[in-house]
Design a protein around this motif. Structure first.
Motif, PDB file in Angstrom:
ATOM      1  N   GLY A  70     -77.979 -49.433  37.548  1.00  0.00           N
ATOM      2  CA  GLY A  70     -76.583 -49.166  37.207  1.00  0.00           C
ATOM      3  C   GLY A  70     -75.880 -48.238  38.172  1.00  0.00           C
ATOM      4  N   ASP A  71     -76.591 -47.745  39.197  1.00  0.00           N
ATOM      5  CA  ASP A  71     -75.950 -46.971  40.269  1.00  0.00           C
ATOM      6  C   ASP A  71     -75.494 -47.923  41.368  1.00  0.00           C
ATOM      7  N   PHE A  72     -74.395 -47.543  42.017  1.00  0.00           N
ATOM      8  CA  PHE A  72     -73.920 -48.363  43.128  1.00  0.00           C
ATOM      9  C   PHE A  72     -72.977 -47.523  43.979  1.00  0.00           C
ATOM     10  N   TYR A  73     -72.753 -47.967  45.204  1.00  0.00           N
ATOM     11  CA  TYR A  73     -71.743 -47.294  46.014  1.00  0.00           C
ATOM     12  C   TYR A  73     -71.003 -48.317  46.861  1.00  0.00           C
ATOM     13  N   PHE A  74     -69.743 -48.002  47.141  1.00  0.00           N
ATOM     14  CA  PHE A  74     -68.868 -48.869  47.932  1.00  0.00           C
ATOM     15  C   PHE A  74     -68.367 -48.088  49.144  1.00  0.00           C
ATOM     16  N   PHE A  75     -68.194 -48.786  50.248  1.00  0.00           N
ATOM     17  CA  PHE A  75     -67.602 -48.165  51.428  1.00  0.00           C
ATOM     18  C   PHE A  75     -66.717 -49.183  52.130  1.00  0.00           C
ATOM     19  N   THR A  76     -65.474 -48.773  52.388  1.00  0.00           N
ATOM     20  CA  THR A  76     -64.529 -49.638  53.093  1.00  0.00           C
ATOM     21  C   THR A  76     -63.874 -48.851  54.213  1.00  0.00           C
ATOM     22  N   LYS A  77     -64.026 -49.356  55.417  1.00  0.00           N
ATOM     23  CA  LYS A  77     -63.378 -48.752  56.581  1.00  0.00           C
ATOM     24  C   LYS A  77     -62.021 -49.438  56.753  1.00  0.00           C
ATOM     25  N   ILE A  78     -60.947 -48.674  56.518  1.00  0.00           N
ATOM     26  CA  ILE A  78     -59.592 -49.231  56.619  1.00  0.00           C
ATOM     27  C   ILE A  78     -59.235 -49.466  58.089  1.00  0.00           C
ATOM     28  N   ASP A  79     -59.505 -48.452  58.916  1.00  0.00           N
ATOM     29  CA  ASP A  79     -59.349 -48.567  60.360  1.00  0.00           C
ATOM     30  C   ASP A  79     -60.242 -47.516  60.995  1.00  0.00           C
ATOM     31  N   SER A  80     -60.068 -47.224  62.261  1.00  0.00           N
ATOM     32  CA  SER A  80     -60.985 -46.318  62.968  1.00  0.00           C
ATOM     33  C   SER A  80     -60.901 -44.875  62.489  1.00  0.00           C
TER      34      SER A  80
ATOM     35  N   LEU B 183     -62.640 -45.367  52.767  1.00  0.00           N
ATOM     36  CA  LEU B 183     -62.787 -45.134  51.334  1.00  0.00           C
ATOM     37  C   LEU B 183     -64.266 -45.215  50.985  1.00  0.00           C
ATOM     38  N   LEU B 184     -64.794 -44.183  50.306  1.00  0.00           N
ATOM     39  CA  LEU B 184     -66.187 -44.141  49.873  1.00  0.00           C
ATOM     40  C   LEU B 184     -66.220 -43.831  48.376  1.00  0.00           C
ATOM     41  N   MET B 185     -66.991 -44.600  47.628  1.00  0.00           N
ATOM     42  CA  MET B 185     -67.046 -44.430  46.180  1.00  0.00           C
ATOM     43  C   MET B 185     -68.478 -44.590  45.693  1.00  0.00           C
ATOM     44  N   VAL B 186     -68.926 -43.673  44.837  1.00  0.00           N
ATOM     45  CA  VAL B 186     -70.247 -43.736  44.213  1.00  0.00           C
ATOM     46  C   VAL B 186     -70.046 -43.819  42.704  1.00  0.00           C
ATOM     47  N   ILE B 187     -70.730 -44.774  42.047  1.00  0.00           N
ATOM     48  CA  ILE B 187     -70.590 -44.916  40.602  1.00  0.00           C
ATOM     49  C   ILE B 187     -71.964 -44.874  39.933  1.00  0.00           C
TER      50      ILE B 187
ATOM     51  N   ASP C  40     -69.574 -42.856  35.465  1.00  0.00           N
ATOM     52  CA  ASP C  40     -69.174 -41.619  36.117  1.00  0.00           C
ATOM     53  C   ASP C  40     -69.051 -41.935  37.605  1.00  0.00           C
ATOM     54  N   ALA C  41     -68.238 -41.153  38.317  1.00  0.00           N
ATOM     55  CA  ALA C  41     -67.976 -41.558  39.705  1.00  0.00           C
ATOM     56  C   ALA C  41     -67.473 -40.427  40.579  1.00  0.00           C
ATOM     57  N   GLN C  42     -67.573 -40.647  41.881  1.00  0.00           N
ATOM     58  CA  GLN C  42     -66.898 -39.838  42.897  1.00  0.00           C
ATOM     59  C   GLN C  42     -66.187 -40.773  43.853  1.00  0.00           C
ATOM     60  N   VAL C  43     -64.964 -40.421  44.195  1.00  0.00           N
ATOM     61  CA  VAL C  43     -64.175 -41.217  45.143  1.00  0.00           C
ATOM     62  C   VAL C  43     -63.692 -40.306  46.270  1.00  0.00           C
ATOM     63  N   LEU C  44     -63.885 -40.763  47.500  1.00  0.00           N
ATOM     64  CA  LEU C  44     -63.397 -40.033  48.672  1.00  0.00           C
ATOM     65  C   LEU C  44     -62.445 -40.914  49.473  1.00  0.00           C
ATOM     66  N   LEU C  45     -61.300 -40.372  49.821  1.00  0.00           N
ATOM     67  CA  LEU C  45     -60.415 -40.996  50.794  1.00  0.00           C
ATOM     68  C   LEU C  45     -60.425 -40.085  52.018  1.00  0.00           C
TER      69      LEU C  45
ATOM     70  N   VAL D   7     -81.263 -43.491  41.061  1.00  0.00           N
ATOM     71  CA  VAL D   7     -80.921 -42.387  41.971  1.00  0.00           C
ATOM     72  C   VAL D   7     -80.072 -42.900  43.115  1.00  0.00           C
ATOM     73  N   THR D   8     -78.911 -42.273  43.310  1.00  0.00           N
ATOM     74  CA  THR D   8     -78.075 -42.517  44.482  1.00  0.00           C
ATOM     75  C   THR D   8     -77.684 -41.173  45.062  1.00  0.00           C
ATOM     76  N   PHE D   9     -77.864 -41.018  46.357  1.00  0.00           N
ATOM     77  CA  PHE D   9     -77.576 -39.748  47.030  1.00  0.00           C
ATOM     78  C   PHE D   9     -77.106 -40.100  48.452  1.00  0.00           C
ATOM     79  N   ILE D  10     -75.917 -39.657  48.810  1.00  0.00           N
ATOM     80  CA  ILE D  10     -75.340 -39.965  50.125  1.00  0.00           C
ATOM     81  C   ILE D  10     -74.906 -38.673  50.804  1.00  0.00           C
ATOM     82  N   GLY D  11     -75.255 -38.552  52.059  1.00  0.00           N
ATOM     83  CA  GLY D  11     -74.798 -37.414  52.861  1.00  0.00           C
ATOM     84  C   GLY D  11     -74.079 -37.917  54.104  1.00  0.00           C
ATOM     85  N   ILE D  12     -72.959 -37.295  54.457  1.00  0.00           N
ATOM     86  CA  ILE D  12     -72.196 -37.714  55.642  1.00  0.00           C
ATOM     87  C   ILE D  12     -71.742 -36.478  56.419  1.00  0.00           C
ATOM     88  N   THR D  13     -71.662 -36.625  57.713  1.00  0.00           N
ATOM     89  CA  THR D  13     -71.130 -35.578  58.579  1.00  0.00           C
ATOM     90  C   THR D  13     -69.894 -36.119  59.288  1.00  0.00           C
ATOM     91  N   LEU D  14     -68.803 -35.336  59.282  1.00  0.00           N
ATOM     92  CA  LEU D  14     -67.558 -35.740  59.926  1.00  0.00           C
ATOM     93  C   LEU D  14     -67.264 -34.842  61.136  1.00  0.00           C
TER      94      LEU D  14
END
Length: 405
Positions: free
Chosen positions: A189-199, A203-207, A273-278, A398-405
């Motif tokens: 029941g865990d999932f995550y979505f990622f959509t690159k709009i442009d460079s 959009l990143l979402m974890v549910i 439950d969720a987290q959404v990042l733009l 279990v879903t766990f995502i780490g990103i560096t910008l």
């Protein structure tokens, strides 16, 4: 007694019965009895004919005499047992000979009736063999059901895995990253979505959907459909005006419509439950919205936390509820961490307690300066060791995502 006999007849009538008897007078009398119970009756007068019928007629139950021509009853049973060790077989014989009885028992027959047939004895053995048949049938059906369920679940798992965003899409946008996605069962029941709009925008979402396994997975599939509909409305022109709360509000409205508003038979407790990042590199902003689950980030070597709203999406919340957005100013090498509660809720350790959010955040603080790939391995090893130390199995996805910008 009458009711029991009626039920026995109802069950026995579905059996395909093979009856083997060479004496025409005995055969005629016994067939008259059998026809009161069995609708499908195959009759053979010798052992070879009986064996051929067994091999071609899909028989469920066999009654056979001992003294029959071509292939006697004992040899017939031996040949049948070589092909089928479970089919119920009842011996009918005019001989009360211990030699025949011992041989029949050694071949795992289900009854031995001395002719002429005593009705009480016949009913007792018929009841026993019918019960054996039903149990074998139920076992076959259960085995087939589990096989089909297993095949369907594996297929669903393949579909769910295929919908997970590819690693190359993350690599094309983030400086560094790691993803951990481990369903408790074959599907989850865990999932995550990622959509690159442009460079510069993504959009990143974890549910974390309610439930585990198949029902949790079906809910993630529904979320995938809603997510694609939402993303389809987003373009680079209106992205900067979009808030992550808009996305959760739209999910909330859609799920309530699906599960509660369309039918009087509402499906309670379905949502996530969720987290959404733009993320906008151009504007140097990270916009966040959470449904219960928080956002963790490292900025200037300090761990920060932004709480999500205290409501889940789709249940225990009014469809007009408005989620709120927060914004973070992007700095060089800022690190973002998104996780479902499956990590810190895992039971284990010497005291068999939950891993805990404090310990989880302590790991991030301790290891955040390491490369993301190295962090991922540490988190996986730590969770595995904690789980195995107590012998507990996985208690949640279990879903766990780490990103560096």
């Amino acid at each position: 007694m009458k009711e029991e006999l009626k039920q026995l007849k109802e069950i026995a009538s579905n059996l395909r019965v093979l009856y083997v008897e060479d004496n025409p007078h005995t055969r005629e009398a016994t067939v008259g009895l059998f026809q009161n119970f069995f609708e499908t009756l195959f009759i053979a007068s010798d052992g070879e004919e009986a064996l051929e019928m067994f091999q071609t007629k899909k028989v469920d139950l066999i009654f056979t005499d001992i003294c029959i021509p071509c292939l006697n009853g004992i040899e017939l049973i031996k040949r049948i047992r070589e092909e089928d060790g479970a089919i119920p077989i009842v011996v009918l014989s005019a001989y009360n000979d211990s030699k025949y009885l011992v041989e029949a028992i050694s071949l795992n027959v289900d009854g031995y009736i001395i002719k002429p047939i005593n009705l009480t004895k016949f009913l007792a053995i018929l009841k026993k063999t019918v019960l054996k048949y039903r149990l074998a049938k139920q076992e076959q059906e259960t085995s087939l059901l589990y096989k089909r369920l297993g095949e369907s679940t594996k297929f669903a798992s393949a579909i769910q895995h295929s919908l997970i965003p590819p690693q190359k899409s993350f690599a094309s946008f983030f400086k560094e990253f790691f993803t951990i996605w481990q369903p408790r069962d074959i599907v989850g029941g865990d999932f995550y979505f990622f959509t690159k709009i442009d460079s510069t925008r993504a959009l990143l979402m974890v549910i974390d959907c309610t439930g585990h396994g198949v029902h949790g997975a079906f809910l993630t599939m529904l979320c995938e459909v809603i997510y694609r509909q939402i993303v389809g409305k987003i373009s680079s022109r209106n992205f900067d005006e979009l808030e992550p709360s808009d996305i959760l509000n739209e999910f909330n409205r859609a799920l309530i419509e699906v599960f509660y508003a369309r039918s009087s038979n509402a499906i309670e407790g379905k949502g996530f439950d969720a987290q959404v990042l733009l993320i906008s590199k151009k504007e140097e902003t990270i916009k966040f919205c959470g449904a219960k689950n928080p956002l963790f980030y490292i900025k200037n070597n300090t761990l920060h936390k932004i709480e999500g709203d205290p409501c889940s999406v789709g249940y225990n919340v009014d469809k007009n509820f408005k989620f709120s957005s927060k914004s973070i100013k992007m700095t060089k090498n800022i690190q973002i961490y998104l996780a479902t509660d499956g990590f810190w809720d895992q039971l284990g350790g010497a005291k068999k307690l939950p891993f805990g959010k404090k310990r989880f955040l302590g790991m991030i603080e301790e290891h955040h300066q390491m490369p993301m790939d190295a962090q991922r391995q540490i988190y996986l090893d730590t969770l595995k060791h904690y789980q195995e130390k107590s012998g507990f199995t996985r208690v949640d996805d279990v879903t766990f995502i780490g990103i560096t910008l």
